[in-house]
Design an enzyme around this catalytic site. Structure first.
Site, PDB file in Angstrom:
ATOM      1  N   ASP A  34       0.828  -1.211   0.000  1.00 52.85           N
ATOM      2  CA  ASP A  34       0.000   0.000   0.000  1.00 52.85           C
ATOM      3  C   ASP A  34       0.858   1.255   0.000  1.00 52.85           C
ATOM      4  O   ASP A  34       1.339   1.700   1.040  1.00 52.85           O
ATOM      5  CB  ASP A  34      -0.910   0.002   1.243  1.00 52.85           C
ATOM      6  CG  ASP A  34      -2.099  -0.931   1.090  1.00 52.85           C
ATOM      7  OD1 ASP A  34      -2.773  -0.859   0.047  1.00 52.85           O
ATOM      8  OD2 ASP A  34      -2.347  -1.737   2.015  1.00 52.85           O
ATOM      9  N   ASP A 179     -10.639  -4.621  -1.339  1.00 55.92           N
ATOM     10  CA  ASP A 179      -9.590  -4.174  -0.429  1.00 55.92           C
ATOM     11  C   ASP A 179     -10.158  -3.338   0.709  1.00 55.92           C
ATOM     12  O   ASP A 179     -10.679  -2.249   0.480  1.00 55.92           O
ATOM     13  CB  ASP A 179      -8.558  -3.358  -1.229  1.00 55.92           C
ATOM     14  CG  ASP A 179      -7.368  -2.933  -0.386  1.00 55.92           C
ATOM     15  OD1 ASP A 179      -7.279  -3.343   0.782  1.00 55.92           O
ATOM     16  OD2 ASP A 179      -6.525  -2.180  -0.913  1.00 55.92           O
TER      17      ASP A 179
HETATM   18  C1  DX5 Z   1      -6.433   0.915   2.709  1.00 54.13           C
HETATM   19  C2  DX5 Z   1      -5.498  -0.104   2.117  1.00 54.13           C
HETATM   20  C3  DX5 Z   1      -5.816  -1.529   2.459  1.00 54.13           C
HETATM   21  C4  DX5 Z   1      -6.049  -1.860   3.885  1.00 54.13           C
HETATM   22  C5  DX5 Z   1      -6.112  -3.325   4.224  1.00 54.13           C
HETATM   23  O1  DX5 Z   1      -6.147   2.169   2.222  1.00 54.13           O
HETATM   24  O2  DX5 Z   1      -5.493  -0.014   0.718  1.00 54.13           O
HETATM   25  O3  DX5 Z   1      -4.938  -2.408   1.780  1.00 54.13           O
HETATM   26  O4  DX5 Z   1      -5.197  -1.187   4.712  1.00 54.13           O
HETATM   27  O5  DX5 Z   1      -6.109  -3.489   5.592  1.00 54.13           O
HETATM   28  P1  DX5 Z   1      -7.351  -4.039   6.440  1.00 54.13           P
HETATM   29  O6  DX5 Z   1      -7.599  -5.442   5.976  1.00 54.13           O
HETATM   30  O7  DX5 Z   1      -6.901  -3.929   7.829  1.00 54.13           O
HETATM   31  O8  DX5 Z   1      -8.543  -3.160   6.135  1.00 54.13           O
HETATM   32 ZN    ZN Z   2      -4.565  -1.631  -0.556  1.00 55.78          ZN
END
Ligand code: DX5
Ligand code: ZN
Length: 219
Positions: A34, A179
């Site tokens: 990310d 996501d």
């Molecule tokens: C949010 C990100 C995600 C997210 C995933 O901006 O793109 O990839 O953090 O984490 P969880 O599963 O904790 O929501």
């Molecule tokens: Zn993400």
């Protein structure tokens, strides 16, 4: 069967190497990177994600799933192409016009990397229909991008259903990724609407047994 792309966003530096190994042992299908620039979203993860990606490349061949939450898409595409990721996903909302979107799609494809296009929870799916024949994956954000540990917005699953129907009707061969907020208690629903790849962050990273947890997500 759904594939799991583990978001490494919430992993602390001190325990990062061990956690990457553990995720590898647990057979994560991808490492989800990310990348946030402090502009498209408030957080800035650009240097830590560079560092983590370097480490991951040294310890595993597990494919990289790069998610760019950035304004300057071209700059970060160049930064991540050197890692030879499986795919790079950028946001529909980050670019001002269609021509720029098509240019980036071509640019990534010409580097033999798969292309994903991401849409925020408030963006209508109709906006991206015209790009679908040219990309490999659509990433449906199920939380507002910017941080991990949020709750999945249920309405975003309707968007997945809609896209699934559209690509089947139009015989488009592509993956749907979701996501944000995917947990063991909603993974069945996520699978049922037609998701091919589920990004899971806190739902795995905070678990005590990665092997068991990963198995449960994939089953
Ligand atoms: C949010 C990100 C995600 C997210 C995933 O901006 O793109 O990839 O953090 O984490 P969880 O599963 O904790 O929501
Ligand atoms: Zn993400």
């Amino acid at each position: 069967m759904v594939e799991i792309s583990t978001s490494i966003l919430s992993i602390n530096k001190e325990e990062s190497i061990k956690k990457f190994y553990d995720l590898e042992v647990a057979h994560t299908d991808y490492f989800h990177i990310d990348v946030m620039d402090g502009k498209f979203v408030q957080n800035n993860t650009s240097s830590i994600m560079q560092e983590y990606t370097n480490i991951i490349k040294q310890i595993t061949n597990t494919p990289l799933d790069v998610h760019l939450m950035v304004e300057d898409v071209k700059k970060y595409v160049d930064e991540y192409l050197v890692f030879n990721p499986n795919r790079i996903t950028f946001h529909y909302e980050a670019l001002k016009n269609k021509e720029d979107i098509y240019k980036i799609i071509e640019y990534i494809k010409n580097s033999n990397v798969k292309v994903g296009l991401a849409i925020n929870p408030i963006t209508n799916v109709e906006n991206i229909y015209e790009f679908l024949p040219y990309i490999h994956m659509i990433l449906v954000m199920s939380v507002v991008p910017g941080k991990g540990g949020q709750k999945l917005i249920p309405e975003t699953l309707d968007k997945v259903r809609k896209i699934k129907k559209y690509i089947l009707e139009n015989e488009i061969d592509m993956d749907i990724e979701i996501d944000g907020g995917v947990k063991l208690d909603n993974i069945d629903e996520v699978k049922n609407v037609g998701v091919d790849i589920a990004v899971v962050g806190s739902g795995i990273v905070s678990a005590t047994n990665y092997v068991e947890t990963m198995k449960k997500f994939k089953k």
